[in-house]
Scaffold this motif. Structure first.
Motif, PDB file in Angstrom:
ATOM      1  N   THR A  37     -11.963 -42.801  -3.311  1.00  0.00           N
ATOM      2  CA  THR A  37     -10.922 -43.772  -3.505  1.00  0.00           C
ATOM      3  C   THR A  37      -9.865 -43.282  -2.437  1.00  0.00           C
ATOM      4  O   THR A  37      -9.369 -44.282  -1.783  1.00  0.00           O
ATOM      5  N   ARG A  38      -9.516 -42.157  -2.233  1.00  0.00           N
ATOM      6  CA  ARG A  38      -8.688 -41.585  -1.114  1.00  0.00           C
ATOM      7  C   ARG A  38      -8.701 -41.952  -0.025  1.00  0.00           C
ATOM      8  O   ARG A  38      -8.222 -42.297   0.867  1.00  0.00           O
ATOM      9  N   TYR A  41      -8.405 -45.697   0.714  1.00  0.00           N
ATOM     10  CA  TYR A  41      -7.101 -45.946   0.772  1.00  0.00           C
ATOM     11  C   TYR A  41      -6.628 -45.493   1.941  1.00  0.00           C
ATOM     12  O   TYR A  41      -5.943 -46.535   2.879  1.00  0.00           O
ATOM     13  N   GLU A  45      -5.085 -48.643   4.623  1.00  0.00           N
ATOM     14  CA  GLU A  45      -3.546 -48.646   4.191  1.00  0.00           C
ATOM     15  C   GLU A  45      -2.787 -49.470   5.201  1.00  0.00           C
ATOM     16  O   GLU A  45      -1.841 -49.891   4.644  1.00  0.00           O
ATOM     17  N   ARG A  50      -1.335 -50.981  -1.304  1.00  0.00           N
ATOM     18  CA  ARG A  50      -1.924 -50.002  -2.204  1.00  0.00           C
ATOM     19  C   ARG A  50      -2.265 -50.794  -3.554  1.00  0.00           C
ATOM     20  O   ARG A  50      -3.522 -50.634  -3.975  1.00  0.00           O
ATOM     21  N   LYS A  51      -1.367 -51.612  -3.813  1.00  0.00           N
ATOM     22  CA  LYS A  51      -1.490 -52.460  -5.041  1.00  0.00           C
ATOM     23  C   LYS A  51      -2.946 -53.281  -4.732  1.00  0.00           C
ATOM     24  O   LYS A  51      -3.589 -53.572  -5.598  1.00  0.00           O
ATOM     25  N   LEU A  53      -5.207 -52.918  -2.787  1.00  0.00           N
ATOM     26  CA  LEU A  53      -6.579 -52.139  -2.616  1.00  0.00           C
ATOM     27  C   LEU A  53      -7.018 -51.885  -4.034  1.00  0.00           C
ATOM     28  O   LEU A  53      -8.186 -51.701  -4.632  1.00  0.00           O
ATOM     29  N   ILE A  54      -6.106 -51.299  -5.034  1.00  0.00           N
ATOM     30  CA  ILE A  54      -6.288 -51.108  -6.442  1.00  0.00           C
ATOM     31  C   ILE A  54      -6.752 -52.361  -7.085  1.00  0.00           C
ATOM     32  O   ILE A  54      -7.972 -52.287  -7.672  1.00  0.00           O
ATOM     33  N   ILE A  55      -6.315 -53.713  -6.926  1.00  0.00           N
ATOM     34  CA  ILE A  55      -6.880 -54.864  -7.744  1.00  0.00           C
ATOM     35  C   ILE A  55      -8.372 -54.701  -7.043  1.00  0.00           C
ATOM     36  O   ILE A  55      -9.158 -55.292  -7.714  1.00  0.00           O
ATOM     37  N   THR A  56      -8.419 -54.801  -5.762  1.00  0.00           N
ATOM     38  CA  THR A  56      -9.635 -55.147  -5.166  1.00  0.00           C
ATOM     39  C   THR A  56     -10.504 -54.156  -5.658  1.00  0.00           C
ATOM     40  O   THR A  56     -12.021 -54.556  -5.884  1.00  0.00           O
ATOM     41  N   LEU A  57     -10.488 -52.943  -5.467  1.00  0.00           N
ATOM     42  CA  LEU A  57     -11.541 -51.866  -6.198  1.00  0.00           C
ATOM     43  C   LEU A  57     -11.832 -52.246  -7.542  1.00  0.00           C
ATOM     44  O   LEU A  57     -13.095 -52.267  -7.916  1.00  0.00           O
ATOM     45  N   ARG A  58     -10.898 -52.693  -8.369  1.00  0.00           N
ATOM     46  CA  ARG A  58     -11.381 -52.956  -9.955  1.00  0.00           C
ATOM     47  C   ARG A  58     -12.117 -54.428  -9.882  1.00  0.00           C
ATOM     48  O   ARG A  58     -13.093 -54.279 -10.660  1.00  0.00           O
TER      49      ARG A  58
END
Length: 108
Positions: A37-38, A41, A45, A50-51, A53-58
């Motif tokens: 994950t890092r 990111y 980036e 970051r938000k 990317l978090i939503i996209t991964l989910r």
């Protein structure tokens, strides 16, 4: 159900899968899989928040099952990472091929 959800057509899932952040992650995982994950990111980036990317991964992992969470050995032990669903490799290559075809038609 909202009006937007009622208006889904035959390729709504494809449109959702190839949105800019989703497709960027899929292309990275097509090149090398799994990735932490890092690592994802740090590579993305500059293009996305970051938000996002978090939503996209989910979305890619839970909603669409395009990427699959996995444990990856790191220098500090194990970390969370993602690998591309093997069924998605021909889809991504096909999208690339179709994009080049459309670009060629546009330039005529």
């Amino acid at each position: 159900m909202s009006d937007r959800e009622k208006q889904k057509d035959e390729i709504w899932m494809l449109r959702k899968a190839i949105s800019r952040p989703n497709y960027a992650i899929m292309k990275l995982l097509l090149q090398k899989s799994p990735r932490t994950t890092r690592e994802l990111y740090s590579l993305l980036e500059k293009k996305f928040t970051r938000k996002t990317l978090i939503i996209t991964l989910r979305e890619l992992s839970l909603d669409l099952n395009i990427i699959q969470p996995t444990h990856i050995r790191t220098e500090k032990g194990y970390g969370l990472g993602y690998r591309l669903n093997p069924k998605m490799k021909p889809v991504i290559k096909g999208v690339d091929k179709f994009a080049k075809t459309i670009e060629g038609v546009r330039n005529l």
